[in-house]
Design a protein around this motif. Sequence first.
Motif, PDB file in Angstrom:
ATOM      1  N   SER A  76       0.767  -1.173  -0.104  1.00 32.55           N
ATOM      2  CA  SER A  76      -0.070  -0.073   0.070  1.00 32.55           C
ATOM      3  C   SER A  76       0.796   1.140   0.053  1.00 32.55           C
ATOM      4  O   SER A  76       2.001   1.143   0.570  1.00 32.55           O
ATOM      5  CB  SER A  76      -0.988   0.030   1.193  1.00 32.55           C
ATOM      6  OG  SER A  76      -1.573   1.447   1.459  1.00 32.55           O
ATOM      7  N   PHE A 133      -2.626  -6.940  -2.054  1.00 34.74           N
ATOM      8  CA  PHE A 133      -2.995  -5.638  -2.350  1.00 34.74           C
ATOM      9  C   PHE A 133      -4.261  -5.690  -3.383  1.00 34.74           C
ATOM     10  O   PHE A 133      -5.181  -4.970  -3.684  1.00 34.74           O
ATOM     11  CB  PHE A 133      -1.885  -4.834  -2.865  1.00 34.74           C
ATOM     12  CG  PHE A 133      -2.037  -3.466  -3.403  1.00 34.74           C
ATOM     13  CD1 PHE A 133      -2.375  -2.462  -2.878  1.00 34.74           C
ATOM     14  CD2 PHE A 133      -1.928  -3.328  -4.817  1.00 34.74           C
ATOM     15  CE1 PHE A 133      -2.639  -0.937  -3.234  1.00 34.74           C
ATOM     16  CE2 PHE A 133      -2.259  -1.944  -5.254  1.00 34.74           C
ATOM     17  CZ  PHE A 133      -2.454  -0.993  -4.399  1.00 34.74           C
ATOM     18  N   GLN A 146      -8.273  -3.884  -3.744  1.00 41.30           N
ATOM     19  CA  GLN A 146      -8.463  -3.329  -4.890  1.00 41.30           C
ATOM     20  C   GLN A 146      -9.702  -3.886  -5.624  1.00 41.30           C
ATOM     21  O   GLN A 146     -10.654  -3.006  -6.124  1.00 41.30           O
ATOM     22  CB  GLN A 146      -7.251  -3.112  -5.597  1.00 41.30           C
ATOM     23  CG  GLN A 146      -6.319  -2.175  -5.454  1.00 41.30           C
ATOM     24  CD  GLN A 146      -5.270  -1.760  -6.632  1.00 41.30           C
ATOM     25  OE1 GLN A 146      -5.033  -2.513  -7.310  1.00 41.30           O
ATOM     26  NE2 GLN A 146      -4.956  -0.496  -6.628  1.00 41.30           N
ATOM     27  N   LYS A 161     -10.001   0.240   1.583  1.00 45.86           N
ATOM     28  CA  LYS A 161      -8.951   1.026   1.710  1.00 45.86           C
ATOM     29  C   LYS A 161      -7.731   0.097   2.023  1.00 45.86           C
ATOM     30  O   LYS A 161      -8.019  -0.962   2.532  1.00 45.86           O
ATOM     31  CB  LYS A 161      -9.346   1.998   2.649  1.00 45.86           C
ATOM     32  CG  LYS A 161     -10.119   3.214   2.550  1.00 45.86           C
ATOM     33  CD  LYS A 161     -10.469   3.986   3.418  1.00 45.86           C
ATOM     34  CE  LYS A 161     -11.549   5.057   2.966  1.00 45.86           C
ATOM     35  NZ  LYS A 161     -11.785   5.927   4.290  1.00 45.86           N
ATOM     36  N   THR A 162      -6.587   0.444   1.808  1.00 49.06           N
ATOM     37  CA  THR A 162      -5.408  -0.314   2.158  1.00 49.06           C
ATOM     38  C   THR A 162      -4.507   0.678   3.322  1.00 49.06           C
ATOM     39  O   THR A 162      -4.533   2.048   3.074  1.00 49.06           O
ATOM     40  CB  THR A 162      -4.547  -0.623   0.812  1.00 49.06           C
ATOM     41  OG1 THR A 162      -4.176   0.329   0.099  1.00 49.06           O
ATOM     42  CG2 THR A 162      -5.633  -1.599   0.050  1.00 49.06           C
ATOM     43  N   ARG A 216      -0.409   0.234   5.233  1.00 44.19           N
ATOM     44  CA  ARG A 216       0.828  -0.545   5.632  1.00 44.19           C
ATOM     45  C   ARG A 216       1.605   0.161   7.047  1.00 44.19           C
ATOM     46  O   ARG A 216       0.916   1.209   7.385  1.00 44.19           O
ATOM     47  CB  ARG A 216       2.028  -0.365   4.551  1.00 44.19           C
ATOM     48  CG  ARG A 216       2.364   1.251   4.285  1.00 44.19           C
ATOM     49  CD  ARG A 216       3.585   1.280   3.093  1.00 44.19           C
ATOM     50  NE  ARG A 216       3.922   2.782   2.787  1.00 44.19           N
ATOM     51  CZ  ARG A 216       4.588   3.486   3.873  1.00 44.19           C
ATOM     52  NH1 ARG A 216       4.933   2.913   4.803  1.00 44.19           N
ATOM     53  NH2 ARG A 216       4.685   4.641   3.060  1.00 44.19           N
TER      54      ARG A 216
END
Length: 353
Positions: free
Chosen positions: A252, A281, A285, A290-291, A293
Amino acid sequence: MLISLFVGIQGSGQDKQNICLHDRHGEIQIKRQKTKHMDWKLEGSAQKTDSHLLQEQEVILEDTGEDSISESFQLLQIDVECEHREVETLPTGSATWCSKNVQRKQRHWEKIVAAKKSKRKQEKERRKANRVENSGICPQHSKRFLRSLTKERLLEAKHSGPRLCIDLSMTNHMSKKELSRLAGQIRRLYGSNKKADRPFWIYLTGFTTDSSLYEECLRMNDGFSSYLLDITEEDCFSLFPLETLVYLTPDSEHALEDIDLNKVYILGGLVDESIQKKVTFQKAQEHSVKTARLPIQEYMVRCQNGKNYHSEILAINQVFDILSTYFETQNWPEALKKGVSSRKGYVLQNSVE
């Protein structure tokens, strides 16, 4: 030592005699039985004999039977030397005798046993001293009370604590070795959560009871079926509203800044020795989730190592240790130090300066 001697004597009549001969070490008994050729049996007992003649004893047998037998016989002259010796020194035939090699091993084993006893005693005294020292600071509780307290904390986290979801929907293509490693990571994650003062509530999603991973968890993790967490076959994307989900992935672009109680954080339950990049990831998507790290790049720097290896990919239990520590301390450097080992090729900025 038993000495037996049989002497044949011509005689007649109905007489029988018992004669006892005493020496300093035992008793010699002579028995005469009625036979055509009368046999005399001499039985003696002694501790040890060296077969050298030292002392002379004379036994004269006088027949007091019928009138026809009135003469005396000189039956036997025996000279015996007896010497008392320790039973342990007998070379053969003694129940307590053993070779020097066996005795040496026995002494060595006795030393080991004595050392272990001494070590246990010292450890017991050390624990006792620690209990006395910390009696006013940390009172000792029974295991039953501690289990009850842990259960209470976990159930409280279910209603008001942060939520963490382990996505186990990607285990179909994992090898048995990878499944075993993942099962071990789940065990360590749950163990860390039990010890935390402010635990998370854990969800295992996409987890079927007929899967190989479930069987591996039962095999490797004692009491897995009684873990205080939610296990469901549903996918994490259908279990929670999408706007509440945050998928934690090292690929991310956004660093995690804080832990929000209104969010559900997702960890990909994936052990991939072939290291396929961006698997989690891309999955996030696909579902428009939402991502984020971990802020490793913000608080840590690369350090030189022999293999020139640097990786931000962590096991799920290591990621959890970082999240749990940060949630309790609100300190990212302290949390990252606990979860990111130097083998990953990263150290805290302060340690370099």
